[in-house]
Motif scaffolding. Structure first.
Motif, PDB file in Angstrom:
ATOM      1  N   GLU A 285      -8.162  10.869  -4.608  1.00  0.00           N
ATOM      2  CA  GLU A 285      -9.456  10.652  -5.255  1.00  0.00           C
ATOM      3  C   GLU A 285     -10.346  11.868  -5.025  1.00  0.00           C
ATOM      4  O   GLU A 285     -10.130  12.646  -4.095  1.00  0.00           O
ATOM      5  CB  GLU A 285     -10.152   9.414  -4.685  1.00  0.00           C
ATOM      6  CG  GLU A 285      -9.390   8.109  -4.859  1.00  0.00           C
ATOM      7  CD  GLU A 285     -10.007   6.986  -4.052  1.00  0.00           C
ATOM      8  OE1 GLU A 285     -11.070   7.219  -3.442  1.00  0.00           O
ATOM      9  OE2 GLU A 285      -9.429   5.892  -4.014  1.00  0.00           O
TER      10      GLU A 285
ATOM     11  N   LYS B 201     -10.009   8.929  -9.929  1.00  0.00           N
ATOM     12  CA  LYS B 201      -8.654   8.745  -9.419  1.00  0.00           C
ATOM     13  C   LYS B 201      -7.786   9.869  -9.963  1.00  0.00           C
ATOM     14  O   LYS B 201      -7.779  10.137 -11.167  1.00  0.00           O
ATOM     15  CB  LYS B 201      -8.109   7.387  -9.874  1.00  0.00           C
ATOM     16  CG  LYS B 201      -6.714   7.064  -9.371  1.00  0.00           C
ATOM     17  CD  LYS B 201      -6.744   6.660  -7.919  1.00  0.00           C
ATOM     18  CE  LYS B 201      -5.372   6.205  -7.449  1.00  0.00           C
ATOM     19  NZ  LYS B 201      -5.378   5.857  -6.015  1.00  0.00           N
TER      20      LYS B 201
ATOM     21  N   ASN C 232     -12.596  -2.857  -7.290  1.00  0.00           N
ATOM     22  CA  ASN C 232     -12.421  -1.678  -6.434  1.00  0.00           C
ATOM     23  C   ASN C 232     -13.514  -1.622  -5.376  1.00  0.00           C
ATOM     24  O   ASN C 232     -14.697  -1.778  -5.682  1.00  0.00           O
ATOM     25  CB  ASN C 232     -12.475  -0.396  -7.264  1.00  0.00           C
ATOM     26  CG  ASN C 232     -11.455  -0.387  -8.377  1.00  0.00           C
ATOM     27  OD1 ASN C 232     -10.290  -0.096  -8.155  1.00  0.00           O
ATOM     28  ND2 ASN C 232     -11.883  -0.715  -9.586  1.00  0.00           N
TER      29      ASN C 232
ATOM     30  N   LEU D  93     -14.902   1.111  -2.922  1.00  0.00           N
ATOM     31  CA  LEU D  93     -14.820   2.552  -2.741  1.00  0.00           C
ATOM     32  C   LEU D  93     -15.729   2.986  -1.596  1.00  0.00           C
ATOM     33  O   LEU D  93     -16.793   2.408  -1.370  1.00  0.00           O
ATOM     34  CB  LEU D  93     -15.245   3.270  -4.023  1.00  0.00           C
ATOM     35  CG  LEU D  93     -14.620   2.763  -5.329  1.00  0.00           C
ATOM     36  CD1 LEU D  93     -15.243   3.480  -6.506  1.00  0.00           C
ATOM     37  CD2 LEU D  93     -13.132   2.967  -5.318  1.00  0.00           C
ATOM     38  N   SER D  94     -15.317   4.027  -0.891  1.00  0.00           N
ATOM     39  CA  SER D  94     -16.128   4.574   0.197  1.00  0.00           C
ATOM     40  C   SER D  94     -15.749   6.027   0.418  1.00  0.00           C
ATOM     41  O   SER D  94     -14.825   6.550  -0.214  1.00  0.00           O
ATOM     42  CB  SER D  94     -15.919   3.771   1.486  1.00  0.00           C
ATOM     43  OG  SER D  94     -14.622   4.005   2.002  1.00  0.00           O
TER      44      SER D  94
ATOM     45  N   SER E  80     -10.321   4.050  -0.669  1.00  0.00           N
ATOM     46  CA  SER E  80     -10.584   2.897  -1.518  1.00  0.00           C
ATOM     47  C   SER E  80      -9.474   1.869  -1.383  1.00  0.00           C
ATOM     48  O   SER E  80      -8.354   2.183  -0.978  1.00  0.00           O
ATOM     49  CB  SER E  80     -10.711   3.332  -2.980  1.00  0.00           C
ATOM     50  OG  SER E  80      -9.453   3.777  -3.464  1.00  0.00           O
TER      51      SER E  80
ATOM     52  N   LYS F 285      -8.161  -1.910  -3.630  1.00  0.00           N
ATOM     53  CA  LYS F 285      -8.394  -2.600  -4.893  1.00  0.00           C
ATOM     54  C   LYS F 285      -7.666  -3.930  -4.897  1.00  0.00           C
ATOM     55  O   LYS F 285      -6.659  -4.123  -4.218  1.00  0.00           O
ATOM     56  CB  LYS F 285      -7.932  -1.747  -6.070  1.00  0.00           C
ATOM     57  CG  LYS F 285      -6.432  -1.436  -6.077  1.00  0.00           C
ATOM     58  CD  LYS F 285      -6.076  -0.510  -7.218  1.00  0.00           C
ATOM     59  CE  LYS F 285      -4.580  -0.192  -7.225  1.00  0.00           C
ATOM     60  NZ  LYS F 285      -4.219   0.740  -8.310  1.00  0.00           N
TER      61      LYS F 285
END
Length: 412
Positions: free
Chosen positions: A140, A183, A316, A318-319, A323, A325
């Motif tokens: 990512e 992504k 998702n 996210l951080s 991530s 999902k």
């Protein structure tokens, strides 16, 4: 000619040689990304030298002819150099000139070059690209954007062949800083670009890939394989959601998960077709604490206007650290119809296997209607017969042996 005059002549010739040799040829090839920039935006420049440069200087000549030296940040893009800096927000509108000046050796002589490029500063709802270069290193990457203007804008990533954005668009309120997260589909290229459209301007961000694809190394069985550390644990039996609903039906529920470590800059977003009919009620950015349990509430078909079909996608989380999902699939059934009155045509259309007995069904219905008419006629005839017999029974007959009895009912 005296020795002093000779020295002066030689000095003048040297000066003329140096002046003449201030390079008229193209020593620097460079490309500024934009010709029009808003105050506060990011100026980006790619360049390369055709000579061995000993020194260089970069500065801006402002509309009032004064010089300004920006805080330059340099990078390397494959076979090109790259620099960027932020235009001060207090700069006024006008035409500015970027100057690259330096020296190089040519046949033992020190020569000077000067290259210039003009750009126009104009006030509009601009966006500062705070991640003006990306070097791919994982699955990512993200690009941080800052809305410089006084109005909300909606930025959209344009399609490319090496990444997929988690968001189709991102709303930026005035003075907002938010990330567009991508992504990676393919990282084996030298250099490419992500383009982001603000509605007023298209911004260009260079992406440095991993170059030529390398052969997969042979894995040493004795060496332990590195396993990616989990960030989130979903507290459900399966890491997916599958729901079937009617097109006018709505369902709601929640996904429960636990953070396995402290995580900052967390976003929970939907991707895929499910965004059309599924909504979530979490904030854009948050902080998760280790071993804490959190709920994400989902509402499916809240407006009750989904058309029939299958919707798929992902929830998702996210951080900055990665991530996770959860797959989400929703099957929307078609609209239910009121039962129609059966006719021979509808029977044949809806139930083809009854087609061979259709004539029997029609004849049976016809016979049933005829029998009903016969019953009505028979009932009328029976009524007439009963009436006739009743009328006959009312006549004053005098049967033998019953004279006394009959006389009691004789009319007077």
């Amino acid at each position: 000619m005296s020795f002093l005059k000779m020295k002066i002549l030689i000095l003048v010739l040297l000066i003329l040689i140096l002046v003449i040799n201030v390079s008229a040829v193209n020593i620097v090839n460079f490309e500024g990304y934009y010709t029009t920039i808003a105050p506060g935006e990011t100026y980006q420049l790619e360049y390369s030298f055709n000579k061995m440069i000993l020194e260089k200087e970069v500065y801006i000549i402002k509309p009032d002819k004064t010089e300004y030296k920006p805080g330059l940040i340099f990078g390397r893009l494959n076979n090109k150099d790259y620099l960027y800096f932020y235009i001060p927000e207090n700069f006024i509108e006008g035409v500015y000139k970027l100057v690259i000046k330096g020296g190089f050796l040519d046949n033992g002589f020190l020569k000077e070059f000067i290259e210039e490029e003009n750009f126009t500063l104009k006030t509009f709802n601009g966006v500062r690209i705070e991640t003006p270069i990306v070097k791919l290193s994982g699955d990512e990457f993200r690009i941080k954007l800052f809305n410089l203007g006084s109005e909300s804008i909606n930025v959209k990533p344009l399609e490319n062949n090496f990444s997929i954005p988690f968001r189709d668009s991102l709303e930026l309120n005035p003075k907002d800083r938010k990330d567009l997260i991508f992504k990676v589909k393919d990282s084996y290229f030298n250099i490419d670009y992500v383009f982001i459209d603000s509605g007023l301007k298209i911004y260009k961000i260079p992406i440095v890939g991993k170059g030529i694809k390398e052969e997969k190394p042979i894995i040493d069985e004795k060496k332990p394989i590195e396993v990616k550390k989990d960030l989130i644990k979903f507290l459900t039996e399966n890491d997916n959601i599958g729901v079937t609903i009617q097109n006018k039906e709505s369902k709601s529920g929640f996904v429960r998960f636990m953070a396995l470590e402290n995580i900052e800059n967390v976003e929970v977003i939907l991707s895929g077709d499910i965004k059309e009919i599924v909504s979530i009620n979490v904030s854009d950015v948050g902080v998760l604490k280790k071993d804490q349990i959190y709920n994400v509430n989902l509402i499916i078909n809240e407006d009750r206007n989904a058309i029939s079909g299958s919707y798929g996608g992902f929830l998702n989380i996210l951080s900055d650290k990665g991530s996770v999902k959860m797959e989400v699939s929703v099957n929307v059934l078609g609209e239910t119809k009121e039962p129609e009155k059966e006719t021979p045509e509808t029977i044949e259309e809806d139930f083809p296997f009854m087609k061979k007995n259709l004539s029997e069904v029609v004849n049976k219905k016809q016979r049933e209607s005829v029998d009903a008419r016969y019953l009505i006629v028979a009932f009328i005839l029976l009524g007439i017969i009963v009436y006739v017999f009743y009328s006959i029974s009312k006549r004053p007959l005098k049967p033998k042996g019953v004279k006394e009895v009959y006389s009691r009912f004789k009319k007077r």
